[in-house]
Design a protein around this motif. Structure first.
Motif, PDB file in Angstrom:
ATOM      1  N   LEU A  69      17.674   1.884  -0.697  1.00 62.46           N
ATOM      2  CA  LEU A  69      16.925   2.327   0.764  1.00 62.46           C
ATOM      3  C   LEU A  69      17.719   1.874   1.997  1.00 62.46           C
ATOM      4  N   GLN A  70      19.377   1.175   1.857  1.00 64.79           N
ATOM      5  CA  GLN A  70      20.411   1.396   3.177  1.00 64.79           C
ATOM      6  C   GLN A  70      20.276   2.688   2.997  1.00 64.79           C
ATOM      7  N   THR A  71      20.691   2.854   1.542  1.00 67.06           N
ATOM      8  CA  THR A  71      21.696   4.088   1.426  1.00 67.06           C
ATOM      9  C   THR A  71      20.507   4.937   2.127  1.00 67.06           C
ATOM     10  N   VAL A  72      19.196   4.932   1.934  1.00 67.81           N
ATOM     11  CA  VAL A  72      18.470   6.562   2.503  1.00 67.81           C
ATOM     12  C   VAL A  72      18.499   5.880   4.164  1.00 67.81           C
ATOM     13  N   LEU A  73      18.273   5.282   5.007  1.00 66.16           N
ATOM     14  CA  LEU A  73      18.669   4.779   6.300  1.00 66.16           C
ATOM     15  C   LEU A  73      20.096   5.566   6.516  1.00 66.16           C
ATOM     16  N   GLN A  74      20.937   4.885   5.873  1.00 69.20           N
ATOM     17  CA  GLN A  74      22.247   5.660   6.392  1.00 69.20           C
ATOM     18  C   GLN A  74      22.200   7.328   6.537  1.00 69.20           C
ATOM     19  N   GLU A  75      21.915   8.014   5.872  1.00 67.21           N
ATOM     20  CA  GLU A  75      21.564   9.294   5.578  1.00 67.21           C
ATOM     21  C   GLU A  75      20.847   9.866   6.336  1.00 67.21           C
ATOM     22  N   LYS A  76      20.230   8.805   7.094  1.00 71.40           N
ATOM     23  CA  LYS A  76      19.015   9.512   8.168  1.00 71.40           C
ATOM     24  C   LYS A  76      19.798   9.177   9.653  1.00 71.40           C
ATOM     25  N   ALA A  77      20.126   8.286   9.307  1.00 75.12           N
ATOM     26  CA  ALA A  77      20.650   8.120  10.369  1.00 75.12           C
ATOM     27  C   ALA A  77      21.677   9.085  10.923  1.00 75.12           C
ATOM     28  N   ALA A  78      22.307   9.373   9.881  1.00 74.34           N
ATOM     29  CA  ALA A  78      23.484  10.543   9.699  1.00 74.34           C
ATOM     30  C   ALA A  78      23.158  11.670  10.151  1.00 74.34           C
ATOM     31  N   ALA A  79      21.882  12.198   9.654  1.00 69.79           N
ATOM     32  CA  ALA A  79      21.432  13.039   9.385  1.00 69.79           C
ATOM     33  C   ALA A  79      20.686  13.046  11.218  1.00 69.79           C
ATOM     34  N   LEU A  80      20.170  12.202  11.687  1.00 72.19           N
ATOM     35  CA  LEU A  80      19.890  12.562  13.333  1.00 72.19           C
ATOM     36  C   LEU A  80      21.542  12.516  14.213  1.00 72.19           C
ATOM     37  N   ALA A  81      22.037  12.165  13.695  1.00 73.62           N
ATOM     38  CA  ALA A  81      23.041  12.152  14.376  1.00 73.62           C
ATOM     39  C   ALA A  81      23.919  13.548  14.701  1.00 73.62           C
ATOM     40  N   ALA A  82      24.141  13.757  13.658  1.00 71.42           N
ATOM     41  CA  ALA A  82      24.628  15.569  13.391  1.00 71.42           C
ATOM     42  C   ALA A  82      23.535  16.547  14.157  1.00 71.42           C
ATOM     43  N   LEU A  83      22.393  15.946  13.916  1.00 67.15           N
ATOM     44  CA  LEU A  83      20.799  16.851  14.738  1.00 67.15           C
ATOM     45  C   LEU A  83      21.379  16.865  16.524  1.00 67.15           C
ATOM     46  N   GLN A  84      21.469  15.416  16.772  1.00 69.40           N
ATOM     47  CA  GLN A  84      22.006  15.570  18.389  1.00 69.40           C
ATOM     48  C   GLN A  84      22.994  15.755  18.621  1.00 69.40           C
ATOM     49  N   VAL A  85      24.369  15.912  17.741  1.00 70.65           N
ATOM     50  CA  VAL A  85      25.400  16.116  18.101  1.00 70.65           C
ATOM     51  C   VAL A  85      25.441  17.477  18.683  1.00 70.65           C
TER      52      VAL A  85
END
Length: 100
Positions: A69-85
């Motif tokens: 779950l922690q890994t998925v949440l980190q990947e999701k956060a990274a994906a969202l950050a990449a989309l915003q950048v």
């Protein structure tokens, strides 16, 4: 007098033999009860050991799921950050990028 003493001694001996037999029977019953109690304790120890194994397995599974779950949440956060950048040149291109 000697005959009376023998009769009293014989009667006392018979009473003591009866008491001894009763005590031996009581001892046998108590030993049987102790044996049954020991069997129950052994069964309970086995049940407790099985429950501990199950608990340990569940604890490990929980830890594994929490890590995933922690890994998925980190990947999701990274994906969202990449989309915003990413700079968006055109709104239609952004919509197409999100769709893929």
């Amino acid at each position: 007098e000697e005959r009376y003493s023998r009769m009293v001694a014989e009667e006392t001996l018979q009473k003591n033999d009866a008491k001894l037999a009763a005590l031996q029977e009581s001892l046998k019953e108590d030993q049987d009860k102790m044996s049954k109690i020991e069997d129950i304790l052994d069964q309970e120890k086995n049940v407790n050991a099985d429950l501990k194994k199950q608990y340990d397995a569940l604890t490990q599974a929980k830890a594994g799921l929490e890590n995933k779950l922690q890994t998925v949440l980190q990947e999701k956060a990274a994906a969202l950050a990449a989309l915003q950048v990413q700079p968006v040149a055109h709104p239609a291109a952004a919509t197409a990028a999100v769709g893929h």
